[in-house]
Design a protein around this motif. Structure first.
Motif, short mmCIF file in Angstrom:
data_model
loop_
_atom_site.label_atom_id
_atom_site.label_comp_id
_atom_site.label_asym_id
_atom_site.label_seq_id
_atom_site.Cartn_x
_atom_site.Cartn_y
_atom_site.Cartn_z
N MET A 183 0.74 -1.37 -0.10
CA MET A 183 -0.02 -0.09 0.17
C MET A 183 0.92 1.43 -0.03
O MET A 183 2.04 1.39 0.67
N THR A 184 0.43 2.39 -0.84
CA THR A 184 1.31 3.39 -1.08
C THR A 184 0.91 4.38 0.11
O THR A 184 -0.11 4.34 0.67
N ILE A 185 1.90 5.44 0.35
CA ILE A 185 1.73 6.49 1.48
C ILE A 185 1.45 7.73 0.73
O ILE A 185 2.32 8.02 -0.35
N PRO A 186 0.57 8.57 0.84
CA PRO A 186 0.32 10.01 0.25
C PRO A 186 1.59 10.94 0.64
O PRO A 186 1.73 11.19 1.70
N GLN A 187 2.12 11.35 -0.32
CA GLN A 187 3.27 12.51 -0.25
C GLN A 187 2.87 13.63 -0.81
O GLN A 187 2.28 13.88 -1.83
N ILE A 188 3.09 14.80 0.02
CA ILE A 188 2.78 16.08 -0.53
C ILE A 188 4.00 16.94 -0.87
O ILE A 188 4.95 17.10 -0.37
N SER A 189 4.18 17.35 -2.32
CA SER A 189 5.26 17.93 -2.81
C SER A 189 4.71 19.33 -3.02
O SER A 189 4.12 19.81 -3.83
N VAL A 246 11.38 22.13 -3.91
CA VAL A 246 10.51 21.15 -3.75
C VAL A 246 10.72 20.63 -2.48
O VAL A 246 11.64 20.06 -1.84
N LEU A 247 9.53 21.12 -1.47
CA LEU A 247 9.51 20.24 -0.10
C LEU A 247 8.51 19.28 -0.30
O LEU A 247 7.29 19.16 -0.73
N ARG A 248 9.24 18.03 0.19
CA ARG A 248 8.18 16.83 0.16
C ARG A 248 7.88 16.43 1.79
O ARG A 248 8.88 16.38 2.61
N LEU A 249 6.51 16.41 1.95
CA LEU A 249 6.21 16.14 3.14
C LEU A 249 5.23 14.80 3.35
O LEU A 249 4.39 14.46 2.60
N ILE A 250 5.47 14.21 4.45
CA ILE A 250 4.46 13.06 4.90
C ILE A 250 3.90 13.59 6.24
O ILE A 250 4.62 13.71 7.22
N VAL A 251 2.58 13.70 6.10
CA VAL A 251 1.80 14.31 7.27
C VAL A 251 0.98 13.26 7.58
O VAL A 251 0.45 12.49 6.98
N ASP A 252 0.35 13.57 9.11
CA ASP A 252 -0.79 12.73 9.68
C ASP A 252 -1.96 12.88 8.94
O ASP A 252 -2.75 11.88 8.80
N ASN A 253 -2.28 13.83 8.18
CA ASN A 253 -3.48 14.27 7.49
C ASN A 253 -3.26 14.62 6.20
O ASN A 253 -3.41 15.97 6.22
N ALA A 254 -2.98 14.11 5.14
CA ALA A 254 -2.64 14.78 3.80
C ALA A 254 -3.63 15.55 3.22
O ALA A 254 -3.38 16.46 2.66
N SER A 255 -4.82 15.11 3.28
CA SER A 255 -5.92 15.72 2.53
C SER A 255 -6.10 17.18 3.31
O SER A 255 -6.34 18.14 2.70
N GLY A 290 0.46 3.51 6.05
CA GLY A 290 0.30 4.96 6.46
C GLY A 290 -0.18 4.77 7.88
O GLY A 290 0.36 5.68 8.79
N GLU A 291 -1.18 3.77 8.14
CA GLU A 291 -1.64 3.57 9.49
C GLU A 291 -0.60 3.41 10.58
O GLU A 291 -0.43 3.72 11.79
N GLU A 292 0.54 2.88 10.14
CA GLU A 292 1.67 2.34 11.02
C GLU A 292 2.28 3.61 11.21
O GLU A 292 3.08 3.70 12.39
N LEU A 293 2.29 4.62 10.48
CA LEU A 293 2.89 6.09 10.66
C LEU A 293 2.12 6.92 11.19
O LEU A 293 2.41 8.03 11.63
N GLY A 294 0.72 6.48 11.54
CA GLY A 294 -0.02 7.27 12.21
C GLY A 294 -0.81 8.38 11.43
O GLY A 294 -1.15 9.24 11.62
N ASN A 316 0.54 17.14 12.14
CA ASN A 316 1.71 16.50 12.26
C ASN A 316 2.44 16.09 11.23
O ASN A 316 2.01 15.22 10.53
N MET A 317 3.77 16.55 11.12
CA MET A 317 4.74 16.05 10.24
C MET A 317 5.41 14.78 10.57
O MET A 317 5.66 14.55 11.72
N ARG A 318 5.45 13.84 9.84
CA ARG A 318 6.19 12.35 9.91
C ARG A 318 7.49 12.54 9.22
O ARG A 318 8.33 11.52 9.57
N ALA A 319 7.54 13.28 8.16
CA ALA A 319 8.93 13.14 7.46
C ALA A 319 8.84 14.33 6.66
O ALA A 319 7.94 15.02 6.18
N ILE A 320 10.01 14.92 6.08
CA ILE A 320 10.49 16.32 5.55
C ILE A 320 11.64 16.03 4.83
O ILE A 320 12.72 15.50 5.35
N SER A 321 11.45 16.58 3.50
CA SER A 321 12.63 16.46 2.68
C SER A 321 12.51 17.88 1.78
O SER A 321 11.59 18.09 1.37
#
Length: 143
Positions: A1-7, A44-53, A137-141, A30-35
């Motif tokens: 299963m994929t994880i949604p990333q915001i760029s 280009v800022l890439r983010l994994i957050v707890d609520n992407a939408s 994604g659930e495992e990452l909260g 809440n941010m889980r990852a940032i690049s």
């Protein structure tokens, strides 16, 4: 299963990153990852957050330009050679890694890496066939 990333596409000017993290903080995202990657003209800022939408809607309301991209979270042994093992499996199948970065923290002695490849489902199947766990994604909260 994929994880949604915001760029998020950013102008190369001081304060852009602080603006975005401040907006997310004010809205309880809440941010889980940032690049961040940059060129001479933009970043280009890439983010994994707890609520992407929620985060993408808020950033769009504030005038930021962004895209949503599916990425793959991979559990990597937090030991010497852990990442090398994963990359070896990917390399043998000649899968091109467009980019990767790590997630904040670790779980059960495993680090988590985020991978962007052309065929996310193919990468997930390959890793699972080789006994390498992907992370949901659930495992990452994530919501």
């Amino acid at each position: 299963m994929t994880i949604p990333q915001i760029s998020v596409f950013l102008e190369n000017k001081a304060g852009q990153l602080a603006d975005i993290t401040g907006i997310l903080s004010e809205n309880q995202v809440n941010m889980r990852a940032i690049s961040i990657a940059e060129t001479a003209d933009y970043g280009v800022l890439r983010l994994i957050v707890d609520n992407a939408s929620k985060a993408s809607a808020i950033l769009l309301e504030h005038g930021f330009i962004l895209t949503m991209t599916p990425v793959v979270g991979v559990a990597v042994s937090d030991t010497p050679g852990g990442l090398s093992k994963v990359l070896g499996v990917i390399s043998r199948e000649e899968i091109d890694v467009e980019y990767m970065y790590s997630v904040f923290g670790q779980k059960d002695g495993m680090a988590c890496m985020i991978f962007r490849v052309a065929d996310s489902d193919g990468l997930i199947a390959l890793l699972e066939d080789n006994g390498i766990s992907t992370i949901t994604g659930e495992e990452l909260g994530l919501h």
